[in-house]
Design a protein around this motif. Structure first.
Motif, PDB file in Angstrom:
ATOM      1  N   LEU A 120       0.757  12.488   1.114  1.00  0.00           N
ATOM      2  CA  LEU A 120       0.667  11.242   0.348  1.00  0.00           C
ATOM      3  C   LEU A 120       0.439  10.022   1.253  1.00  0.00           C
ATOM      4  N   ALA A 121       0.160  10.284   2.534  1.00  0.00           N
ATOM      5  CA  ALA A 121      -0.139   9.178   3.444  1.00  0.00           C
ATOM      6  C   ALA A 121      -1.568   8.685   3.173  1.00  0.00           C
ATOM      7  N   VAL A 122      -1.881   7.489   3.661  1.00  0.00           N
ATOM      8  CA  VAL A 122      -3.233   6.937   3.489  1.00  0.00           C
ATOM      9  C   VAL A 122      -3.771   6.532   4.870  1.00  0.00           C
ATOM     10  N   THR A 123      -5.081   6.284   4.911  1.00  0.00           N
ATOM     11  CA  THR A 123      -5.692   5.844   6.175  1.00  0.00           C
ATOM     12  C   THR A 123      -6.172   4.406   6.025  1.00  0.00           C
ATOM     13  N   ASP A 124      -5.821   3.584   6.977  1.00  0.00           N
ATOM     14  CA  ASP A 124      -6.347   2.218   7.000  1.00  0.00           C
ATOM     15  C   ASP A 124      -7.808   2.315   7.455  1.00  0.00           C
ATOM     16  N   GLU A 125      -8.729   1.902   6.555  1.00  0.00           N
ATOM     17  CA  GLU A 125     -10.156   2.104   6.867  1.00  0.00           C
ATOM     18  C   GLU A 125     -10.609   1.350   8.100  1.00  0.00           C
ATOM     19  N   ARG A 126      -9.975   0.197   8.347  1.00  0.00           N
ATOM     20  CA  ARG A 126     -10.395  -0.642   9.467  1.00  0.00           C
ATOM     21  C   ARG A 126      -9.886  -0.092  10.791  1.00  0.00           C
ATOM     22  N   THR A 127      -8.565   0.191  10.828  1.00  0.00           N
ATOM     23  CA  THR A 127      -7.961   0.605  12.110  1.00  0.00           C
ATOM     24  C   THR A 127      -7.877   2.122  12.264  1.00  0.00           C
ATOM     25  N   LYS A 128      -8.154   2.835  11.163  1.00  0.00           N
ATOM     26  CA  LYS A 128      -8.045   4.312  11.123  1.00  0.00           C
ATOM     27  C   LYS A 128      -6.597   4.799  11.285  1.00  0.00           C
ATOM     28  N   GLU A 129      -5.669   3.861  11.165  1.00  0.00           N
ATOM     29  CA  GLU A 129      -4.255   4.242  11.267  1.00  0.00           C
ATOM     30  C   GLU A 129      -3.858   5.045  10.030  1.00  0.00           C
ATOM     31  N   ARG A 130      -3.094   6.109  10.235  1.00  0.00           N
ATOM     32  CA  ARG A 130      -2.607   6.922   9.128  1.00  0.00           C
ATOM     33  C   ARG A 130      -1.142   6.505   8.891  1.00  0.00           C
ATOM     34  N   PHE A 131      -0.782   6.153   7.653  1.00  0.00           N
ATOM     35  CA  PHE A 131       0.603   5.737   7.409  1.00  0.00           C
ATOM     36  C   PHE A 131       1.030   6.052   5.972  1.00  0.00           C
ATOM     37  N   THR A 132       2.342   6.189   5.799  1.00  0.00           N
ATOM     38  CA  THR A 132       2.910   6.349   4.442  1.00  0.00           C
ATOM     39  C   THR A 132       3.247   4.947   3.942  1.00  0.00           C
ATOM     40  N   PRO A 133       2.651   4.540   2.809  1.00  0.00           N
ATOM     41  CA  PRO A 133       2.900   3.166   2.345  1.00  0.00           C
ATOM     42  C   PRO A 133       4.374   2.927   2.010  1.00  0.00           C
ATOM     43  N   CYS A 134       4.788   1.674   2.186  1.00  0.00           N
ATOM     44  CA  CYS A 134       6.112   1.246   1.732  1.00  0.00           C
ATOM     45  C   CYS A 134       5.959   0.697   0.320  1.00  0.00           C
ATOM     46  N   VAL A 135       7.079   0.659  -0.389  1.00  0.00           N
ATOM     47  CA  VAL A 135       7.041   0.261  -1.803  1.00  0.00           C
ATOM     48  C   VAL A 135       7.950  -0.936  -2.056  1.00  0.00           C
ATOM     49  N   ILE A 136       7.373  -1.954  -2.697  1.00  0.00           N
ATOM     50  CA  ILE A 136       8.190  -3.035  -3.257  1.00  0.00           C
ATOM     51  C   ILE A 136       8.184  -2.821  -4.754  1.00  0.00           C
ATOM     52  N   GLU A 137       9.365  -2.736  -5.316  1.00  0.00           N
ATOM     53  CA  GLU A 137       9.498  -2.425  -6.746  1.00  0.00           C
ATOM     54  C   GLU A 137      10.029  -3.637  -7.500  1.00  0.00           C
ATOM     55  N   THR A 138       9.449  -3.874  -8.696  1.00  0.00           N
ATOM     56  CA  THR A 138      10.072  -4.826  -9.625  1.00  0.00           C
ATOM     57  C   THR A 138      10.451  -4.024 -10.858  1.00  0.00           C
ATOM     58  N   SER A 139      11.710  -4.113 -11.257  1.00  0.00           N
ATOM     59  CA  SER A 139      12.197  -3.266 -12.353  1.00  0.00           C
ATOM     60  C   SER A 139      13.012  -4.109 -13.323  1.00  0.00           C
ATOM     61  N   VAL A 140      12.424  -4.372 -14.484  1.00  0.00           N
ATOM     62  CA  VAL A 140      13.122  -5.225 -15.459  1.00  0.00           C
ATOM     63  C   VAL A 140      13.505  -4.404 -16.681  1.00  0.00           C
ATOM     64  N   GLY A 141      14.683  -4.654 -17.201  1.00  0.00           N
ATOM     65  CA  GLY A 141      15.141  -3.995 -18.418  1.00  0.00           C
ATOM     66  C   GLY A 141      14.595  -4.746 -19.621  1.00  0.00           C
ATOM     67  N   ILE A 142      13.855  -4.030 -20.472  1.00  0.00           N
ATOM     68  CA  ILE A 142      13.280  -4.677 -21.651  1.00  0.00           C
ATOM     69  C   ILE A 142      14.392  -5.031 -22.650  1.00  0.00           C
ATOM     70  N   ASP A 143      15.356  -4.128 -22.784  1.00  0.00           N
ATOM     71  CA  ASP A 143      16.439  -4.394 -23.750  1.00  0.00           C
ATOM     72  C   ASP A 143      17.319  -5.545 -23.270  1.00  0.00           C
ATOM     73  N   ARG A 144      17.625  -5.539 -21.975  1.00  0.00           N
ATOM     74  CA  ARG A 144      18.459  -6.637 -21.451  1.00  0.00           C
ATOM     75  C   ARG A 144      17.736  -7.967 -21.566  1.00  0.00           C
ATOM     76  N   THR A 145      16.423  -7.969 -21.327  1.00  0.00           N
ATOM     77  CA  THR A 145      15.685  -9.235 -21.411  1.00  0.00           C
ATOM     78  C   THR A 145      15.549  -9.665 -22.871  1.00  0.00           C
ATOM     79  N   THR A 146      15.397  -8.680 -23.771  1.00  0.00           N
ATOM     80  CA  THR A 146      15.362  -9.030 -25.202  1.00  0.00           C
ATOM     81  C   THR A 146      16.695  -9.659 -25.601  1.00  0.00           C
ATOM     82  N   LEU A 147      17.792  -9.086 -25.092  1.00  0.00           N
ATOM     83  CA  LEU A 147      19.106  -9.650 -25.394  1.00  0.00           C
ATOM     84  C   LEU A 147      19.228 -11.064 -24.814  1.00  0.00           C
ATOM     85  N   ALA A 148      18.716 -11.243 -23.606  1.00  0.00           N
ATOM     86  CA  ALA A 148      18.745 -12.580 -22.987  1.00  0.00           C
ATOM     87  C   ALA A 148      17.905 -13.569 -23.813  1.00  0.00           C
TER      88      ALA A 148
END
Ligand code: GAP
Length: 459
Positions: A308-336
């Motif tokens: 599941l690693a990818v290659t940077d096309e410019r540098t040819k570096e092979r790396f496993t991407p890091c993940v930034i996640e945003t996770s919102v509760g629809i029910d909690r936001t509806t309640l808010a």
């Protein structure tokens, strides 16, 4: 592992509660009476942690989801959407760490037969014990880890049956589908994959209305980036998500962010900021922004044997991407949204009215057509027929006009259109605005355009 959305009692102090005049019982009663939200299986006495959304609730929730989708997917070139199966291959949850670590410590009371989260127990006393009972009479078990995933069995016969899990978070199929989606959508890192869907957790103590449910909806976005850029993207998404909540109409003093202390972090997270809302029961998380590092892709790669690693096309570096996640509760936001919208007013004539002051784009009903008399039903219905092609438009000719306005105020409808006996002659109707209660005569011909301008979502 720490409960990823455990309450934060230290910050849930009384001064915050005093600032919040709305009693939850009032809101819960209004939600049931008006068909926003009511207990699931109500005629059997309900089932703890499950809720049904009625005709107004489903519209409100759908409008919230549509706004999220627009912001997170449609308006961006670098995020694409999916809609995955709720049940994944059981190995998914081994790789994700949930089989091993998605648990809360719990304690059973042998006296009252109830189960509690260990952090709700003070000393040796069962929280349900009557005050006069001696501590020694409370018979509590030692704390044991209790996995929060809901299980089911797949397969027709007992021999073939496989244990499967209802997903406790919606994001795992985003990770397992990462390669397929990236290639199909011809995306390059950095980019994100988003989805909205149901999640299930066997919460030990569901409570605070829909806030802590066993079945709920999440809207999650996983943004894949080079490890060296994860700090920048974390800051970017944290700001984007805070702005989203401001755009829902939440005032600044109802919102705050709170970084997780190292001992609070979920097993997958390197860093996390909660976005919190001031509920009547205190400050609580409605969304989490998480830096998940390369935990998910590395683990799925290891467990599936797929690269599941990818290659940077410019540098040819092979790396496993890091993940930034945003996770919102629809029910909690509806309640808010319901909490923030609720207000009670005394009018000049001494009458009381309850208003749900939703942003027009989120309001379940955009306009109500109200003929002054049942005799005007035909022209009023014609107006509704024309307008409902564009917006959710309600029709009501039952009861006096004042009471009909009140009903729409309680539903949060921003505009009421009154058809009177002059309307047939002068081709005009009266449009009443929910918050100011100002009334204007508007030509029927230009009504759709007029409403469209007012309802236009310029956020
Ligand atoms: N994928 C990461 C994740 O699931 P989380 O902090 O456990 O992170 C994210 O959950 C959001 O999901 C929370 O901020 C909350 O809004 C919602 N959520 C979590 N558990 C919930 C529950 N039992 N009832 C309602 N909403 C819940």
């Amino acid at each position: 592992m720490a409960d990823p959305d455990s309450e934060t009692p230290a910050r849930d102090d009384d001064s915050d509660r005093e600032r919040h005049p709305l009693a939850m019982e009032t809101l819960v009663a209004l939600c049931a009476a008006r068909g926003f939200i009511y207990p699931a299986s109500e005629i059997y006495g309900g089932i703890a942690g499950f809720w049904d959304y009625g005709p107004l609730g489903v519209e409100l929730k759908n409008n919230l989801k549509a706004f999220w989708w627009r912001r997170m997917v449609r308006e961006r070139d670098d995020v694409v959407g999916i809609d995955s199966a709720i049940i994944s291959h059981p190995r998914t949850w081994e790789a994700s760490g949930h089989v091993e670590g998605f648990s809360d410590p719990m304690v059973d009371c042998r006296t009252c037969k109830r189960r509690f989260r260990a952090d709700q127990i003070e000393g040796e006393r069962c929280p349900e014990a009557p005050k006069k009972r001696a501590v020694a009479e409370c018979d509590l078990t030692e704390a044991r880890e209790f996995n929060l995933m809901l299980r089911t069995e797949l397969g027709a016969s007992v021999d073939e049956a496989t244990t499967a899990y209802l997903r406790p978070e919606t994001c795992q199929p985003i990770f397992t589908g990462f390669k397929r989606v990236r290639e199909a959508a011809r995306q390059k890192v950095p980019f994100g994959i988003a989805q909205i869907g149901k999640a299930f957790r066997n919460e030990i103590t569901p409570r605070n209305f829909t806030f802590r449910s066993r079945e709920f909806e999440q809207a999650e976005m996983e943004f894949f980036c080079h490890p060296s850029e994860s700090g920048e993207w974390f800051a970017h998404w944290r700001e984007q998500r805070l702005q989203f909540h401001r755009d829902l109409g939440f005032a600044e003093d109802l919102l705050r962010t709170r970084p997780h202390a190292p001992d609070e972090l979920a097993h997958y997270a390197r860093a996390a900021d909660d976005i919190e809302f001031l509920f009547p029961f205190g400050w609580q998380e409605i969304e989490g922004v998480h830096d998940r590092g390369d935990w998910d892709l590395s683990r799925h790669s290891e467990y599936s044997g797929k690269e599941l690693a990818v290659t940077d096309e410019r540098t040819k570096e092979r790396f496993t991407p890091c993940v930034i996640e945003t996770s919102v509760g629809i029910d909690r936001t509806t309640l808010a949204l319901l909490v923030a919208a609720y207000r009670q007013e005394t009018l000049e004539n001494g009458e009381e009215r309850t208003v749900l002051g939703f942003h027009p784009a989120l309001a379940p009903i955009k306009a109500a057509v109200l003929p002054l008399s049942k005799k005007l039903a035909e022209p009023a219905r014609a107006i509704q027929r024309e307008l409902r092609r564009h917006f959710n438009v309600f029709y009501d000719d039952a009861g006096n006009i004042g009471r009909r306005y009140r009903r729409q105020d309680e539903a949060g409808t921003p505009y009421c259109i009154t058809v009177d006996f002059e309307s047939g002659d002068d081709g005009h109707v009266t449009v009443r605005e929910r918050d100011t209660m100002d009334q204007k005569r508007i030509p029927i011909e230009g009504l759709e355009r007029y409403l469209r301008d007012l309802l236009e979502d310029d956020r």
